[in-house]
Motif scaffolding. Structure first.
Motif, mmCIF file in Angstrom:
data_model
loop_
_atom_site.group_PDB
_atom_site.id
_atom_site.type_symbol
_atom_site.label_atom_id
_atom_site.label_comp_id
_atom_site.label_asym_id
_atom_site.label_seq_id
_atom_site.Cartn_x
_atom_site.Cartn_y
_atom_site.Cartn_z
ATOM 1 N N VAL A 165 28.989 28.474 29.838
ATOM 2 C CA VAL A 165 28.175 27.323 29.417
ATOM 3 C C VAL A 165 26.721 27.725 29.156
ATOM 4 C CG1 VAL A 165 27.328 25.040 30.062
ATOM 5 C CG2 VAL A 165 29.691 25.684 30.562
ATOM 6 N N PRO A 166 26.012 28.369 30.115
ATOM 7 C CA PRO A 166 24.634 28.773 29.799
ATOM 8 C C PRO A 166 24.544 29.829 28.712
ATOM 9 C CG PRO A 166 25.287 29.596 31.964
ATOM 10 C CD PRO A 166 26.333 28.630 31.536
ATOM 11 N N VAL A 167 25.539 30.704 28.618
ATOM 12 C CA VAL A 167 25.514 31.720 27.555
ATOM 13 C C VAL A 167 25.576 31.046 26.182
ATOM 14 C CG1 VAL A 167 26.726 33.673 26.518
ATOM 15 C CG2 VAL A 167 26.517 33.526 28.991
ATOM 16 N N TYR A 242 31.118 39.719 30.532
ATOM 17 C CA TYR A 242 31.093 39.771 31.990
ATOM 18 C C TYR A 242 31.499 38.437 32.612
ATOM 19 C CZ TYR A 242 29.060 44.437 32.132
ATOM 20 O OH TYR A 242 28.864 45.803 32.013
ATOM 21 N N ALA A 243 31.324 37.346 31.886
ATOM 22 C CA ALA A 243 31.756 36.045 32.381
ATOM 23 C C ALA A 243 33.282 35.909 32.347
ATOM 24 C CB ALA A 243 31.111 34.928 31.569
ATOM 25 N N LEU A 244 33.916 36.430 31.292
ATOM 26 C CA LEU A 244 35.342 36.208 31.067
ATOM 27 C C LEU A 244 36.241 37.339 31.557
ATOM 28 C CD1 LEU A 244 35.273 34.746 27.430
ATOM 29 C CD2 LEU A 244 35.530 33.485 29.574
ATOM 30 N N ILE A 245 35.735 38.562 31.542
ATOM 31 C CA ILE A 245 36.596 39.730 31.794
ATOM 32 C C ILE A 245 36.287 40.296 33.173
ATOM 33 C CG2 ILE A 245 37.340 41.969 30.922
ATOM 34 C CD1 ILE A 245 36.350 41.123 28.165
ATOM 35 N N SER A 260 16.792 38.987 28.716
ATOM 36 C CA SER A 260 16.795 39.196 27.265
ATOM 37 C C SER A 260 17.347 37.976 26.541
ATOM 38 C CB SER A 260 17.633 40.437 26.927
ATOM 39 O OG SER A 260 17.721 40.627 25.528
ATOM 40 N N ALA A 261 18.459 37.421 27.043
ATOM 41 C CA ALA A 261 19.066 36.253 26.405
ATOM 42 C C ALA A 261 18.120 35.059 26.427
ATOM 43 C CB ALA A 261 20.376 35.901 27.115
ATOM 44 N N LEU A 262 17.430 34.864 27.556
ATOM 45 C CA LEU A 262 16.496 33.737 27.678
ATOM 46 C C LEU A 262 15.276 33.921 26.780
ATOM 47 C CD1 LEU A 262 15.552 31.125 29.047
ATOM 48 C CD2 LEU A 262 14.611 32.540 30.897
#
Length: 286
Positions: A165-167, A242-245, A260-262
């Motif tokens: 969700v945040p990604v 990293y969230a899914l795997i 970096s994403a933020l």
């Protein structure tokens, strides 16, 4: 001169004059129903003539993933050191496809809607934002298929899946800003849409979609390694992975990914909005 003074006395402004940032945001919010409806109409129209209709939302990235697996996983063997390469590859393809489609749509957002821009008065940012919403709807449908792929390839449903969700939220903000930047640039430089496929292909190859960047960054020259590490798509793709795997070891996840994403979401989202707003009076007048 008397006419100008009379107009000012009665609070009249120049037609098409750019409003302030706060007023512009208010007008955008007031047009939220238009943005959502426009996005739905675009989704419907996109597949109206296709036999499989909106299923192409999922089929396209799946076919791309299959082609990339054949070339890079089977023929070139770039899956070395990557556990569950199929899930790893599909995640990269689906996430990159989201930004890729938004970038292409943003480039065309003004040019493809000139009649609308010239006929009606509304915040022009509504167009790239609506097209970003179109691709977000398609991503959400594709994520359901991606989740099935990840589970079928041996991964488990874990609490880390909530990080999706945040990604997605951060990537959507980044994409919206990117769409507005490209919309303004393409409105002035019509050849940009011809150049974009080459730019996006280069970006694809440098984003670790079908190979692990860990195998290359250590040997890359200093400036190139920094560029690869802070590539926004690397952040969004790796965070989704990293969230899914679960089979990807958390210890190998670079600590700067969330930062970096933020940062990229805020810089592109806010910067792209201000960059687009500054040229509000120019769209459709060239």
């Amino acid at each position: 001169m008397e006419a100008v003074q009379l107009a000012r006395r009665h609070g009249l402004n120049l037609s098409g004059r750019r409003p302030g940032v706060g007023e512009y945001l208010r007008r955008l919010w007031d047009r939220r129903a238009f943005i959502v409806t426009f996005a739905r109409a675009k989704v419907t129209a996109s597949y109206a003539s296709a036999t499989l209709g909106s299923f192409w939302t999922v089929i396209t990235p799946l076919v791309n993933a299959g082609v990339y697996y054949l070339i890079f996983g089977v023929l070139l063997g770039t899956d070395h050191g990557v556990t569950n390469f199929i899930a790893y590859l599909c995640t990269g393809v689906f996430v990159f496809h989201f930004t890729q489609q938004v970038a292409m749509a943003g480039t065309r957002s003004i040019a493809d809607n000139l009649n609308l821009v010239r006929a009606l008065h509304f915040p022009r940012a509504s167009l790239p934002l609506a097209l970003t919403l179109v691709q977000l709807q398609q991503l959400l449908a594709a994520l359901a298929v991606l989740a099935a792929i990840v589970l079928v390839t041996g991964e488990r449903l874990t609490w880390s899946w909530l990080l999706v969700v945040p990604v997605v939220a951060l990537q959507t903000l980044f994409n919206a800003g990117l769409a507005m930047i490209l919309a303004r640039l393409a409105a002035r430089t019509t050849d940009l849409k011809q150049l974009m496929p080459f730019v996006l292909r280069t970006w694809l190859y440098g984003s670790g979609v079908f190979y692990s960047l860990d195998n290359f960054i250590d040997d890359a020259p200093g400036p190139l390694a920094v560029l690869l590490n802070w590539n926004p798509m690397v952040a969004y793709i790796d965070l989704m992975r990293y969230a899914l795997i679960e089979s990807l070891p958390d210890a190998r996840m670079p600590g700067h990914l969330w930062l970096s994403a933020l940062v990229w979401a805020l810089v592109a989202g806010l910067g792209g909005f201000l960059f687009f707003w500054q040229a509000e009076e120019e769209y459709g007048r060239e």
